[in-house]
Enzyme design. Structure first.
Site, PDB file in Angstrom:
ATOM      1  N   SER A 274       0.968  -1.231   0.033  1.00  9.76           N
ATOM      2  CA  SER A 274      -0.074   0.078  -0.137  1.00  9.76           C
ATOM      3  C   SER A 274       0.820   1.287  -0.167  1.00  9.76           C
ATOM      4  O   SER A 274       0.801   2.256  -0.841  1.00  9.76           O
ATOM      5  CB  SER A 274      -1.146  -0.106   1.356  1.00  9.76           C
ATOM      6  N   HIS A 304      -2.102  -9.039   1.688  1.00  5.96           N
ATOM      7  CA  HIS A 304      -1.810  -7.759   2.659  1.00  5.96           C
ATOM      8  C   HIS A 304      -2.722  -7.433   3.550  1.00  5.96           C
ATOM      9  O   HIS A 304      -3.052  -8.319   4.491  1.00  5.96           O
ATOM     10  CB  HIS A 304      -1.419  -6.656   1.633  1.00  5.96           C
ATOM     11  N   HIS A 349       5.685 -12.759   7.472  1.00 13.16           N
ATOM     12  CA  HIS A 349       5.852 -11.191   6.860  1.00 13.16           C
ATOM     13  C   HIS A 349       7.256 -11.383   6.032  1.00 13.16           C
ATOM     14  O   HIS A 349       8.025 -11.952   6.232  1.00 13.16           O
ATOM     15  CB  HIS A 349       6.091 -10.533   8.039  1.00 13.16           C
ATOM     16  N   ARG A 358       2.893  -5.071  16.859  1.00 10.52           N
ATOM     17  CA  ARG A 358       1.689  -4.660  16.467  1.00 10.52           C
ATOM     18  C   ARG A 358       0.579  -5.716  16.991  1.00 10.52           C
ATOM     19  O   ARG A 358      -0.505  -5.539  17.420  1.00 10.52           O
ATOM     20  CB  ARG A 358       1.288  -4.223  15.168  1.00 10.52           C
ATOM     21  N   ASP A 404      -2.302  -8.685  11.421  1.00 10.58           N
ATOM     22  CA  ASP A 404      -3.740  -8.914  11.043  1.00 10.58           C
ATOM     23  C   ASP A 404      -4.044 -10.466  11.826  1.00 10.58           C
ATOM     24  O   ASP A 404      -5.594 -10.806  11.874  1.00 10.58           O
ATOM     25  CB  ASP A 404      -3.504  -9.408   9.593  1.00 10.58           C
ATOM     26  N   ARG A 450      10.860   4.819 -11.588  1.00 10.88           N
ATOM     27  CA  ARG A 450      10.826   4.398 -12.853  1.00 10.88           C
ATOM     28  C   ARG A 450      12.011   3.273 -12.784  1.00 10.88           C
ATOM     29  O   ARG A 450      13.140   3.342 -13.483  1.00 10.88           O
ATOM     30  CB  ARG A 450      11.058   5.230 -13.968  1.00 10.88           C
TER      31      ARG A 450
HETATM   32  N1  CMX Z   1       1.384 -19.865   5.627  1.00  9.82           N
HETATM   33  C1  CMX Z   1       1.707 -20.807   4.753  1.00  9.82           C
HETATM   34  N2  CMX Z   1       2.820 -20.549   3.832  1.00  9.82           N
HETATM   35  C2  CMX Z   1       3.549 -19.550   4.305  1.00  9.82           C
HETATM   36  C3  CMX Z   1       3.051 -18.515   5.099  1.00  9.82           C
HETATM   37  C4  CMX Z   1       1.731 -18.661   5.937  1.00  9.82           C
HETATM   38  N3  CMX Z   1       1.449 -17.755   6.696  1.00  9.82           N
HETATM   39  N4  CMX Z   1       3.963 -17.315   5.053  1.00  9.82           N
HETATM   40  C5  CMX Z   1       4.942 -17.625   4.063  1.00  9.82           C
HETATM   41  N5  CMX Z   1       4.678 -18.845   3.304  1.00  9.82           N
HETATM   42  C6  CMX Z   1       5.127 -19.677   2.445  1.00  9.82           C
HETATM   43  C7  CMX Z   1       4.822 -18.674   1.383  1.00  9.82           C
HETATM   44  O1  CMX Z   1       3.842 -18.634   0.515  1.00  9.82           O
HETATM   45  C8  CMX Z   1       6.038 -19.103   0.258  1.00  9.82           C
HETATM   46  O2  CMX Z   1       5.681 -20.273  -0.254  1.00  9.82           O
HETATM   47  P1  CMX Z   1       6.277 -20.583  -1.994  1.00  9.82           P
HETATM   48  O3  CMX Z   1       7.714 -20.792  -1.920  1.00  9.82           O
HETATM   49  O4  CMX Z   1       5.609 -22.014  -2.066  1.00  9.82           O
HETATM   50  O5  CMX Z   1       5.796 -19.630  -2.648  1.00  9.82           O
HETATM   51  C9  CMX Z   1       7.211 -19.364   1.339  1.00  9.82           C
HETATM   52  O6  CMX Z   1       6.443 -19.551   2.519  1.00  9.82           O
HETATM   53  C10 CMX Z   1       8.191 -18.370   1.434  1.00  9.82           C
HETATM   54  O7  CMX Z   1       7.636 -17.032   1.656  1.00  9.82           O
HETATM   55  P2  CMX Z   1       8.497 -16.036   2.681  1.00  9.82           P
HETATM   56  O8  CMX Z   1       9.777 -15.373   2.046  1.00  9.82           O
HETATM   57  O9  CMX Z   1       8.532 -16.285   3.967  1.00  9.82           O
HETATM   58  O10 CMX Z   1       7.088 -14.945   2.609  1.00  9.82           O
HETATM   59  P3  CMX Z   1       7.006 -13.474   1.585  1.00  9.82           P
HETATM   60  O11 CMX Z   1       7.792 -12.756   2.062  1.00  9.82           O
HETATM   61  O12 CMX Z   1       7.098 -14.413   0.163  1.00  9.82           O
HETATM   62  O13 CMX Z   1       5.509 -13.213   2.036  1.00  9.82           O
HETATM   63  C11 CMX Z   1       3.643 -12.901   3.171  1.00  9.82           C
HETATM   64  C12 CMX Z   1       5.172 -12.630   3.072  1.00  9.82           C
HETATM   65  C13 CMX Z   1       3.051 -11.947   4.419  1.00  9.82           C
HETATM   66  C14 CMX Z   1       2.991 -12.805   1.914  1.00  9.82           C
HETATM   67  C15 CMX Z   1       3.580 -14.215   3.525  1.00  9.82           C
HETATM   68  O14 CMX Z   1       3.903 -14.622   4.901  1.00  9.82           O
HETATM   69  C16 CMX Z   1       1.816 -14.682   3.898  1.00  9.82           C
HETATM   70  O15 CMX Z   1       1.421 -15.195   2.745  1.00  9.82           O
HETATM   71  N6  CMX Z   1       1.166 -14.670   4.935  1.00  9.82           N
HETATM   72  C17 CMX Z   1      -0.117 -15.015   5.070  1.00  9.82           C
HETATM   73  C18 CMX Z   1      -0.950 -13.634   4.803  1.00  9.82           C
HETATM   74  C19 CMX Z   1      -0.713 -12.551   5.465  1.00  9.82           C
HETATM   75  O16 CMX Z   1      -0.947 -12.812   6.842  1.00  9.82           O
HETATM   76  N7  CMX Z   1      -0.526 -11.473   5.187  1.00  9.82           N
HETATM   77  C20 CMX Z   1      -0.626  -9.905   5.945  1.00  9.82           C
HETATM   78  C21 CMX Z   1       0.735  -9.465   6.159  1.00  9.82           C
HETATM   79  C22 CMX Z   1       0.787  -8.491   6.870  1.00  9.82           C
HETATM   80  C23 CMX Z   1       0.175  -7.213   6.276  1.00  9.82           C
HETATM   81  O17 CMX Z   1       0.880  -6.755   4.908  1.00  9.82           O
HETATM   82  O18 CMX Z   1      -1.009  -6.739   6.399  1.00  9.82           O
END
Ligand code: CMX
Length: 467
Positions: A274, A304, A349, A358, A404, A450
């Site tokens: 965001s 997010h 995260h 938080r 969250d 850019r």
């Molecule tokens: N549950 C299951 N698998 C997860 C996970 C979770 N909570 N968090 C990470 N992973 C997985 C990823 O999907 C990724 O899998 P692939 O290699 O198969 O694609 C792997 O672990 C590595 O991911 P990462 O490097 O640890 O995490 P990213 O930086 O790529 O993504 C985030 C971060 C937040 C998108 C991810 O942890 C996630 O999807 N969490 C659940 C959704 C969530 O709570 N989002 C809110 C975040 C806070 C906010 O912005 O509001």
């Protein structure tokens, strides 16, 4: 209230050392003026001079390297933009202008009889780097109450949305439509606005927009879930109290929760979807309404901000399926989620590598006010179970809960059970961070963003590989 220095002494010392004795930085006190714009006008030339001097000395200094994995991997850890308002440490969590959440809870002015900081005070801190006085915060509350009315076409638009348009889609559309009011867009179109004056118009739009967001959000809520009538704005109360009143709630503890909620969701440095979107779109000189609406479309993604909705949907399903949940049943539920190829919402995260502060401060609020709530107990039970499972799975870099994982539980306790609305609250808060940063981006003259993209073939050639 005591006066605080603009920049923390140790940071100031480091900067002075790095820039030498000619540095423009002075060890000086915050102003007592209650006009935020006046304070910004005092601080901006100083920061401009600092950056000029810094870039003059270190413009060609390397700050890191970019690997192929970073390019394919969502640009993690790539230092590539400047955000003044907050910095996120992977181990410690967010610091707003150098202050941690517990420090903000301690130092920022509160409502009479309240324990939680007023989001107005956090906005002042984000904009200026200074802890505001109570009078300065009151001045912001007053200004926002004064500017809270919506243009008629936006009310009409909101009142005519069918019920199946998601609250975040309504929120974003209303913000976009409010650009009819943009002083920045009008100034730019007039052809007479100088680049040095951009920030003032962005400031005015930002103040208008932040003031109007609770009215937009409350209109959406009351149209979708109540009788469509929203409460009136009280010119003598704070932003959160007015918001809660417009939503139709009258529990002072819920108002306190809202003050905390709107403070802690505001800013998470510049690279999150965001904040980065607002920054990027703003760099095209799209006005603050258009820039912030774009940010809200990013916040509405399940990875997010929509994760706060997902967590409660997921928890409710668990409770409906099983009722009282044993640890074994919970483990099975989490594993099933993962086996189905879904993420555990509220965990993990992109930057943090520890429990999100938080999350912790919301947990503390729950321990104080709703220790026996069944849903809170479920969230606590999850905290015991999920990290070990994610570690066992071995993929997620951070197995700990984020913001969250907790917010929805608190909201449902006070009667706000409409989960698809939760991300709108996150959005109202995120305006404080996105827009304070946007003011500074224009004040510092940041150019059109850019970055260079490459094709896979181009990258292969660049690194001298044969495959
Ligand atoms: N549950 C299951 N698998 C997860 C996970 C979770 N909570 N968090 C990470 N992973 C997985 C990823 O999907 C990724 O899998 P692939 O290699 O198969 O694609 C792997 O672990 C590595 O991911 P990462 O490097 O640890 O995490 P990213 O930086 O790529 O993504 C985030 C971060 C937040 C998108 C991810 O942890 C996630 O999807 N969490 C659940 C959704 C969530 O709570 N989002 C809110 C975040 C806070 C906010 O912005 O509001």
């Amino acid at each position: 209230m005591a006066l605080f220095r603009v920049i923390k002494p140790q940071v100031l010392q480091q900067l002075k050392k790095s820039l030498g004795s000619t540095s423009c930085l002075q060890n000086r006190q915050a102003s007592s003026s209650t006009d935020l714009k006046e304070n910004l006008a005092r601080l901006i030339p100083e920061k401009q001079a600092l950056i000029k001097e810094f870039r003059g000395k270190h413009g060609n200094t390397k700050v890191g390297e970019i690997t192929v994995d970073m390019i394919y991997g969502g640009m993690r850890s790539m230092k590539s933009m400047v955000t003044e308002t907050s910095v996120l440490d992977p181990e410690e969590g967010i610091r707003f202008r150098g202050y941690s959440i517990p420090e903000c809870q301690q130092l920022l002015p509160k409502a009479p009889g309240g324990d939680e900081p007023l989001p107005e005070s956090l906005f002042w801190l984000l904009c200026t780097g200074e802890i505001p006085t109570e009078d300065q915060v009151k001045a912001i509350s007053k200004e926002w109450a004064n500017r809270a009315d919506l243009p008629q076409h936006v009310v009409a638009m909101l009142n005519n949305f069918p019920n199946n348009v998601h609250p975040m889609a309504q929120f974003s559309a209303a913000i976009t439509a409010m650009n009819s009011e943009s002083k920045f867009a009008k100034g730019y179109a007039s052809g007479t606005m100088k680049k040095a004056d951009y920030w003032e118009k962005v400031y005015e739009d930002s103040m208008d927009l932040i003031a109007k967001l609770p009215t937009v959000a409350a209109t959406i809520y009351c149209n979708l879930y109540k009788d469509g009538k929203i409460g009136a704005i009280d010119q003598d109360t704070d932003w959160s109290a007015n918001f809660v009143n417009m939503l139709g709630y009258d529990n002072p503890q819920f108002t306190e929760l809202m003050r905390l909620y709107l403070t802690i969701h505001s800013d998470h440095e510049g690279g999150n979807v965001s904040a980065h979107t607002c920054h990027l779109v703003g760099s095209a000189l799209s006005d603050p309404y258009l820039s912030f609406a774009a940010a809200m479309n990013g916040l509405a993604g399940p990875l997010h901000g929509l994760a706060n909705q997902e967590v409660l949907v997921w928890l409710t399903r668990l409770m409906e399926d099983i009722g009282e949940v044993t640890t074994e049943q919970m483990k099975e539920y989490v594993w099933n989620t993962l086996k189905n190829g879904q993420v555990v919402p509220g965990y993990g995260h992109a930057v943090l590598r520890k429990t999100d502060p938080r999350y912790t401060c919301q947990r503390e609020f729950a321990l104080k006010h709703l220790p026996d709530d069944p849903m809170f107990k479920l969230v606590s039970q999850l905290y015991e179970v999920v990290p070990d499972i994610l570690l066992e799975l071995g993929k997620a870099k951070n197995p700990w809960p984020n913001v969250d994982a907790h917010s929805g539980v608190l909201l449902q306790y006070y009667g706000m059970t409409e989960m698809s609305y939760y991300t709108v609250l996150f959005g109202v808060s995120r305006a404080l961070g996105c827009l304070s940063s946007l003011i500074w981006s224009r004040a510092l003259g940041f150019p059109l963003e850019r970055p260079k993209s490459m094709s896979t073939e181009g990258l292969i050639k660049l690194v001298g590989s044969t495959k």
